[in-house]
Design an enzyme around this catalytic site. Structure first.
Site, PDB file in Angstrom:
ATOM      1  N   SER A 181      19.289  -0.295 -25.729  1.00 26.45           N
ATOM      2  CA  SER A 181      19.606   1.127 -25.871  1.00 26.45           C
ATOM      3  C   SER A 181      20.696   1.262 -26.930  1.00 26.45           C
ATOM      4  O   SER A 181      21.562   0.404 -27.053  1.00 26.45           O
ATOM      5  CB  SER A 181      20.097   1.669 -24.532  1.00 26.45           C
ATOM      6  OG  SER A 181      20.933   2.796 -24.731  1.00 26.45           O
ATOM      7  N   THR A 228       0.896  -1.158   0.000  1.00 28.13           N
ATOM      8  CA  THR A 228       0.000   0.000   0.000  1.00 28.13           C
ATOM      9  C   THR A 228       0.937   1.210   0.000  1.00 28.13           C
ATOM     10  O   THR A 228       2.028   1.130   0.583  1.00 28.13           O
ATOM     11  CB  THR A 228      -0.920   0.056   1.240  1.00 28.13           C
ATOM     12  OG1 THR A 228      -0.090   0.152   2.400  1.00 28.13           O
ATOM     13  CG2 THR A 228      -1.813  -1.163   1.368  1.00 28.13           C
ATOM     14  N   HIS A 229       0.557   2.255  -0.673  1.00 29.25           N
ATOM     15  CA  HIS A 229       1.416   3.446  -0.825  1.00 29.25           C
ATOM     16  C   HIS A 229       2.774   3.083  -1.429  1.00 29.25           C
ATOM     17  O   HIS A 229       3.770   3.758  -1.172  1.00 29.25           O
ATOM     18  CB  HIS A 229       1.633   4.151   0.515  1.00 29.25           C
ATOM     19  CG  HIS A 229       0.380   4.358   1.313  1.00 29.25           C
ATOM     20  ND1 HIS A 229      -0.439   5.453   1.142  1.00 29.25           N
ATOM     21  CD2 HIS A 229      -0.225   3.576   2.253  1.00 29.25           C
ATOM     22  CE1 HIS A 229      -1.477   5.347   1.967  1.00 29.25           C
ATOM     23  NE2 HIS A 229      -1.378   4.212   2.640  1.00 29.25           N
ATOM     24  N   LYS A 255      21.674  -2.143 -21.216  1.00 22.78           N
ATOM     25  CA  LYS A 255      20.237  -1.930 -21.039  1.00 22.78           C
ATOM     26  C   LYS A 255      19.361  -3.016 -21.644  1.00 22.78           C
ATOM     27  O   LYS A 255      19.618  -3.504 -22.729  1.00 22.78           O
ATOM     28  CB  LYS A 255      19.846  -0.604 -21.700  1.00 22.78           C
ATOM     29  CG  LYS A 255      20.241   0.594 -20.890  1.00 22.78           C
ATOM     30  CD  LYS A 255      19.311   0.751 -19.719  1.00 22.78           C
ATOM     31  CE  LYS A 255      19.406   2.168 -19.191  1.00 22.78           C
ATOM     32  NZ  LYS A 255      18.142   2.648 -18.753  1.00 22.78           N
ATOM     33  N   LYS A 307     -15.315   8.181 -36.552  1.00 29.77           N
ATOM     34  CA  LYS A 307     -14.591   7.029 -37.110  1.00 29.77           C
ATOM     35  C   LYS A 307     -13.099   6.952 -36.824  1.00 29.77           C
ATOM     36  O   LYS A 307     -12.628   5.979 -36.219  1.00 29.77           O
ATOM     37  CB  LYS A 307     -14.832   6.977 -38.617  1.00 29.77           C
ATOM     38  CG  LYS A 307     -16.297   6.769 -38.925  1.00 29.77           C
ATOM     39  CD  LYS A 307     -16.600   6.696 -40.387  1.00 29.77           C
ATOM     40  CE  LYS A 307     -18.101   6.625 -40.580  1.00 29.77           C
ATOM     41  NZ  LYS A 307     -18.822   7.825 -39.997  1.00 29.77           N
ATOM     42  N   TYR A 356     -29.288  13.464 -37.978  1.00 33.84           N
ATOM     43  CA  TYR A 356     -27.919  13.343 -38.471  1.00 33.84           C
ATOM     44  C   TYR A 356     -27.288  14.716 -38.682  1.00 33.84           C
ATOM     45  O   TYR A 356     -27.921  15.645 -39.174  1.00 33.84           O
ATOM     46  CB  TYR A 356     -27.879  12.559 -39.798  1.00 33.84           C
ATOM     47  CG  TYR A 356     -26.473  12.428 -40.341  1.00 33.84           C
ATOM     48  CD1 TYR A 356     -25.618  11.426 -39.896  1.00 33.84           C
ATOM     49  CD2 TYR A 356     -25.965  13.349 -41.261  1.00 33.84           C
ATOM     50  CE1 TYR A 356     -24.312  11.325 -40.355  1.00 33.84           C
ATOM     51  CE2 TYR A 356     -24.662  13.267 -41.729  1.00 33.84           C
ATOM     52  CZ  TYR A 356     -23.841  12.250 -41.274  1.00 33.84           C
ATOM     53  OH  TYR A 356     -22.554  12.163 -41.727  1.00 33.84           O
ATOM     54  N   GLU A 388       5.943   0.211 -21.244  1.00 31.47           N
ATOM     55  CA  GLU A 388       5.858   1.677 -21.272  1.00 31.47           C
ATOM     56  C   GLU A 388       4.913   2.149 -22.376  1.00 31.47           C
ATOM     57  O   GLU A 388       4.160   3.111 -22.201  1.00 31.47           O
ATOM     58  CB  GLU A 388       7.257   2.279 -21.462  1.00 31.47           C
ATOM     59  CG  GLU A 388       8.132   2.075 -20.238  1.00 31.47           C
ATOM     60  CD  GLU A 388       9.608   2.399 -20.483  1.00 31.47           C
ATOM     61  OE1 GLU A 388       9.918   3.176 -21.399  1.00 31.47           O
ATOM     62  OE2 GLU A 388      10.457   1.857 -19.750  1.00 31.47           O
TER      63      GLU A 388
HETATM   64  N1  ARG Z   1     -19.540   9.790 -44.462  1.00 32.91           N
HETATM   65  C1  ARG Z   1     -20.750  10.030 -43.768  1.00 32.91           C
HETATM   66  C2  ARG Z   1     -20.537   9.722 -42.289  1.00 32.91           C
HETATM   67  O1  ARG Z   1     -19.587   9.108 -41.983  1.00 32.91           O
HETATM   68  C3  ARG Z   1     -21.828   9.168 -44.309  1.00 32.91           C
HETATM   69  C4  ARG Z   1     -23.204   9.726 -44.119  1.00 32.91           C
HETATM   70  C5  ARG Z   1     -23.414  10.858 -45.026  1.00 32.91           C
HETATM   71  N2  ARG Z   1     -24.698  11.422 -44.867  1.00 32.91           N
HETATM   72  C6  ARG Z   1     -24.951  12.674 -45.238  1.00 32.91           C
HETATM   73  N3  ARG Z   1     -26.126  13.098 -45.035  1.00 32.91           N
HETATM   74  N4  ARG Z   1     -24.051  13.431 -45.780  1.00 32.91           N
HETATM   75  O2  ARG Z   1     -21.270  10.123 -41.448  1.00 32.91           O
END
Ligand code: ARG
Length: 458
Positions: A276, A154-155, A282, A324, A316, A289
């Site tokens: 190293s 601990t610690h 080393k 993504k 949307y 890491e």
């Molecule tokens: N590349 C767009 C995305 O990843 C696809 C959907 C496009 N839709 C639109 N209304 N422009 O979200």
């Protein structure tokens, strides 16, 4: 090919086109995009929105495109705006006007929502497999080191003797929770957004249950607006991955400490260490890491997406395209770390003698010495004080408690007797702790049996 343009009189500015385009990263789910389209076409045909012939032609062409991409025979044209445009334009170039019917009753908004879900579902399964492998590796270490004594801390100060099995067992619990978190997320996210259209659903008589079942979903989403704008499951997964990385980072940190010259609790295998360029002696724990370091990237992806989604009005918005790149990077990072950590642990050797010697020094048995006095009728608070004095005396003599003579013990309290040596032996200290969850052998055996049961499902 652009999927739009009819209402425009001028071509898009090139910088705008490049800024807007997503093909460089959404080609990651090219195969999922085609899979989704095949299910959509099957459903359109069943519903007689397309004729049997049209359905067959589109499906066959999509199957070929799928195989060609999978086998690396069809290169993705990065001048397309996104993967959806690429697949659709390839289809049209092969079968002509019939191909133009694929997008009936669908929008890119529900299409991309579907693709991400299909892709993420596969990724959750892969990650689950990797976590189970890591758990097996840890459980194997536990089995082998049920009597490997080491200090518990601990610690970062030596506290009480435990075993390596017990210490690794803590990580087993953490990674098991991580695995069950993946189970939860999967179950919650496994619903199909296709059929949501742009946001309002469609006028076509789609059979959304059918599409969902073809794609292995539990059912269609129940609100089309949410269907195109829900990214919660990505945030949940990023959060689960962040927690996994945090767990891996903690273990990596311990391995870095254990690998130092000062500790020498472990020896990393040559295949998992680096050298190293200047210091010939080393052998560095770079992998540990890097796992520790890469944790920041995954946290960053979580913060990034939470921030992107904050304040987005329904439904949307193009901001969502930002779900993504960092997410993909977090997946690659987390999966890579899980794999490396497991493989590194499999090849790490544990220095039992060093661990035991470390557990024996440093007064880790002081609590047990106090418990010994309690066993002889001394109230715990008094016992605590007596042992405190004893420790102070032992430090002045540069001795461990085990090395004091009975006379020295008795000088502090005449309750001590010959049996004190047995009572404060590290083996006794460990193996007297046998309530479930504790470090004693009997308790550990029960836990390992439960671990075996959990792992035998996979
Ligand atoms: N590349 C767009 C995305 O990843 C696809 C959907 C496009 N839709 C639109 N209304 N422009 O979200």
């Amino acid at each position: 090919m652009n999927l739009w343009g009819g209402r425009f009189t001028k071509p898009t500015n090139q910088l705008v086109y490049d800024f807007n385009a997503s093909i460089k990263f959404d080609q990651t789910f090219a195969l999922q995009d085609i899979k989704g389209s095949i299910a959509h076409v099957k459903m359109l045909t069943k519903q007689q929105i397309l004729t049997e012939q049209e359905g067959k032609d589109i499906e066959n062409a999509l199957q070929s495109i799928y195989q060609e991409i999978e086998q690396g025979r069809l290169a993705i044209d990065e001048s397309c705006e996104d993967i959806h445009s690429f697949v659709e334009s390839t289809l049209i170039s092969r079968i002509g006007d019939t191909g133009k019917k694929l997008h009936t009753g669908r929008s890119r908004n529900d299409q991309v929502a579907l693709d991400m879900r299909l892709y993420t579902r596969d990724q959750i399964q892969m990650m689950h497999t990797l976590i189970i492998d890591l758990l097996k590796t840890i459980n194997d270490i536990m089995k082998e080191h049920i009597d490997t004594i080491m200090p518990g801390f601990t610690h970062l100060q030596k506290a009480q003797p435990i075993t390596l099995a017990h210490h690794m067992g803590a990580y087993f619990e953490m990674f098991k929770r991580d695995a069950t978190r993946l189970d939860d997320i999967y179950q919650r996210m496994n619903i199909c957004p296709l059929g949501s259209g742009a946001l309002a659903g469609t006028t076509y008589p789609l059979d959304r249950e059918y599409t969902a079942s073809l794609l292995g979903f539990d059912g269609p989403c129940l609100n089309s607006i949410d269907g195109v704008s829900d990214r919660d499951y990505l945030i949940e997964l990023l959060s689960a991955m962040s927690t996994m990385m945090m767990h891996m980072s903690r273990l990596s940190e311990e391995m870095i400490i254990w690998n130092t010259n000062e500790y020498q609790f472990i020896e990393l295998d040559d295949t998992f260490s680096t050298g190293s360029s200047i210091m010939p002696q080393k052998k560095n724990p770079d992998i540990c890491e890097l796992i520790r370091g890469k944790t920041g990237r995954v946290y960053g992806a979580l913060m990034g997406l939470l921030t992107t989604m904050k304040g987005l009005p329904l439904a949307y918005n193009k901001d969502m395209q930002e779900d993504k790149e960092m997410f993909f990077d977090a997946l690659t990072t987390t999966k890579g770390c899980l794999q490396l950590l497991s493989d590194m642990l499999k090849t790490t050797s544990f220095n039992k003698d060093k661990m035991k010697a470390s557990a024996t020094g440093g007064f880790t048995n002081a609590t047990d010495a106090a418990d010994y006095l309690v066993g002889k009728g001394v109230p715990f608070r008094d016992a605590h004080g007596i042992i405190g004095q004893l420790v102070l005396y032992a430090i002045s003599q540069n001795k461990a408690l085990d090395d004091l003579t009975l006379e020295e013990f008795k000088n502090i309290s005449d309750v001590f007797d010959q049996d004190i040596y047995q009572a404060i032996d590290v083996n006794t200290c460990v193996n007297k702790r046998n309530t479930i969850g504790a470090c004693g052998q009997e308790a550990m055996k029960k836990v390992i049996e439960l671990n075996n049961q959990y792992l035998s499902q996979y």
